[in-house]
Scaffold this motif. Structure first.
Motif, PDB file in Angstrom:
ATOM      1  N   LYS A   9       1.184  -0.960  -0.028  1.00  0.00           N
ATOM      2  CA  LYS A   9       0.176   0.111   0.284  1.00  0.00           C
ATOM      3  C   LYS A   9       0.980   1.299  -0.417  1.00  0.00           C
ATOM      4  O   LYS A   9       0.511   2.537  -0.439  1.00  0.00           O
ATOM      5  N   SER A  12       1.190   1.533  -4.114  1.00  0.00           N
ATOM      6  CA  SER A  12       0.776   1.315  -4.908  1.00  0.00           C
ATOM      7  C   SER A  12      -0.704   1.491  -4.241  1.00  0.00           C
ATOM      8  O   SER A  12      -1.283   0.942  -2.791  1.00  0.00           O
ATOM      9  N   THR A  13      -1.947   1.511  -4.943  1.00  0.00           N
ATOM     10  CA  THR A  13      -3.701   2.044  -4.595  1.00  0.00           C
ATOM     11  C   THR A  13      -3.924   0.515  -4.217  1.00  0.00           C
ATOM     12  O   THR A  13      -3.650   0.177  -5.825  1.00  0.00           O
ATOM     13  N   VAL A  15      -7.046  -2.032  -4.604  1.00  0.00           N
ATOM     14  CA  VAL A  15      -8.957  -1.595  -4.752  1.00  0.00           C
ATOM     15  C   VAL A  15      -9.151  -3.348  -4.571  1.00  0.00           C
ATOM     16  O   VAL A  15      -8.413  -4.218  -4.830  1.00  0.00           O
ATOM     17  N   GLN A  30      -8.495   1.172  -0.663  1.00  0.00           N
ATOM     18  CA  GLN A  30      -8.812   2.409  -1.159  1.00  0.00           C
ATOM     19  C   GLN A  30     -10.418   2.603  -1.996  1.00  0.00           C
ATOM     20  O   GLN A  30     -11.055   3.263  -1.824  1.00  0.00           O
ATOM     21  N   MET A 223      -4.254   0.245 -13.605  1.00  0.00           N
ATOM     22  CA  MET A 223      -4.645  -0.408 -12.510  1.00  0.00           C
ATOM     23  C   MET A 223      -4.530  -2.251 -12.887  1.00  0.00           C
ATOM     24  O   MET A 223      -5.806  -2.201 -13.866  1.00  0.00           O
ATOM     25  N   ASP A 240       0.124   2.411 -10.622  1.00  0.00           N
ATOM     26  CA  ASP A 240      -0.831   2.953 -10.219  1.00  0.00           C
ATOM     27  C   ASP A 240      -1.816   2.144  -8.834  1.00  0.00           C
ATOM     28  O   ASP A 240      -2.120   2.879  -8.082  1.00  0.00           O
ATOM     29  N   ARG A 241      -2.778   1.740  -9.046  1.00  0.00           N
ATOM     30  CA  ARG A 241      -3.700   0.931  -8.765  1.00  0.00           C
ATOM     31  C   ARG A 241      -2.968  -0.194  -8.715  1.00  0.00           C
ATOM     32  O   ARG A 241      -3.031  -1.149  -9.885  1.00  0.00           O
ATOM     33  N   THR A 243      -5.823  -4.029  -8.637  1.00  0.00           N
ATOM     34  CA  THR A 243      -7.169  -4.208  -8.090  1.00  0.00           C
ATOM     35  C   THR A 243      -7.357  -6.329  -7.962  1.00  0.00           C
ATOM     36  O   THR A 243      -6.497  -6.717  -8.504  1.00  0.00           O
TER      37      THR A 243
END
Length: 320
Positions: A9, A12-13, A15, A30, A223, A240-241, A243
């Motif tokens: 975390k 990277s964000t 999800v 997030q 993502m 960036d993200r 999931t």
């Protein structure tokens, strides 16, 4: 030392790739993403039964025909589930346009605007939702229009660079390039080859997309999605993200070790190329058997689960 999840975390964000409220509450992502398959699984779990009963009663009072009632109930359900998810995350939820509309710009726009209107009626602001569309040419063109209307989009089922580039050129807010499904294709095509996570073709695809976007200052968020193992996720630390499914979130949360940033910004380029034309896009897709096959397979899979969901809702409405 903190878990792999907590360390990840920092780079990277994270999800949650689920509609399961218990998992979202446990892992504190997030954002959260949904699709017809995840919505169907959540409905089948029984955790949304009271919500479905309430929505069914409200739709039955509208006097709609069979198909119209089913469509209305499905839209209200996915938006209501989105609201429940938003109560558990500080960021956004992605809500998907029906896969059967993936080759129809106008129908995709109509459905996207309908979903946004339902969210706004529930007092959910636009900046907390992403409209999710398959990254066909038509889906990308629909996203271009929606972004101009301040409706931000998540372009999904991305399997090659041409799709990603076209999304960035259309001004898409976010793309979801798939990792594990690319690996699935290569494992079937080359069963004798063993791929280490960092060398997996899906991991390499996301890295090249990320570096290209950062080098040319495209603001589109990358993502990574569709992971098969923790190694793939850690190999994309710094994206960036990311999931991630509940099973892999759990594995990350229960594992120790060291997480390092694996993706970094690429040296800047001076100029962007001219945007891809429709003919160029379709040719590049035609030349990529993996991307063409996996995109079609993904759309068929989501549509199959959407139909199963609608059959369940039809029974709730008393429609045979």
């Amino acid at each position: 030392m903190s878990s792999l999840l907590e360390q990840l975390k920092h780079y990277s964000t994270v999800v949650a790739d689920t509609g399961d409220l218990a998992s979202i509450t446990r892992f504190k992502p997030q954002d959260a993403t949904t699709n017809p398959s995840l919505i169907l699984k959540a409905v089948q779990s029984g955790q949304y039964d009271s919500l479905i009963d309430s929505l069914t009663a409200s739709v039955q009072q509208l006097g709609l025909s069979g198909p119209e009632a089913i469509d209305e109930l499905a839209d209200r359900l996915i938006v209501a589930m989105g609201q429940h998810i938003l109560a558990q995350v500080p960021g956004r939820v992605s809500t998907e346009v029906n896969a059967r509309l993936s080759f129809d710009v106008d129908a995709s726009l109509k459905k996207a605007r309908r979903l946004v209107a339902l969210y706004q009626k529930a007092e959910v602001p636009k900046d907390r939702i992403l409209i999710k569309l398959a990254a066909t040419w038509e889906g990308i063109m629909a996203a271009r229009v929606l972004e101009q209307e301040d409706i931000q989009c998540n372009l999904t089922l991305i399997f090659n660079f041409a799709q990603a580039r076209a999304c960035a050129e259309a001004g898409a807010y976010l793309i979801s390039p798939f990792v594990g499904r690319i690996l699935d294709w290569h494992r079937q095509a080359e069963p004798e080859v063993t791929f280490e996570p960092e060398q997996e073709p899906g991991v390499q695809s996301v890295r090249s997309i990320y570096q290209y976007f950062r080098a040319l200052d495209y603001p589109t968020v990358v993502m990574g999605a569709s992971f098969r193992n923790v190694g793939e996720i850690l190999a994309l630390s710094g994206c960036d993200r990311l999931t991630i499914s509940p099973a892999l979130l759990s594995e990350l949360d229960e594992s120790d070790g060291q997480v390092s940033r694996m993706l970094a910004d690429h040296p800047k380029r001076d100029t962007r190329p001219d945007p891809l034309s429709e003919a160029e896009f379709r040719w590049l897709m035609n030349e990529d058997a993996m991307a063409t096959e996996k995109l079609a397979e993904g759309i068929r899979g989501f549509e199959s689960d959407q139909q199963e969901l609608e059959r369940l809702l039809a029974r709730r409405l008393g429609i045979e």
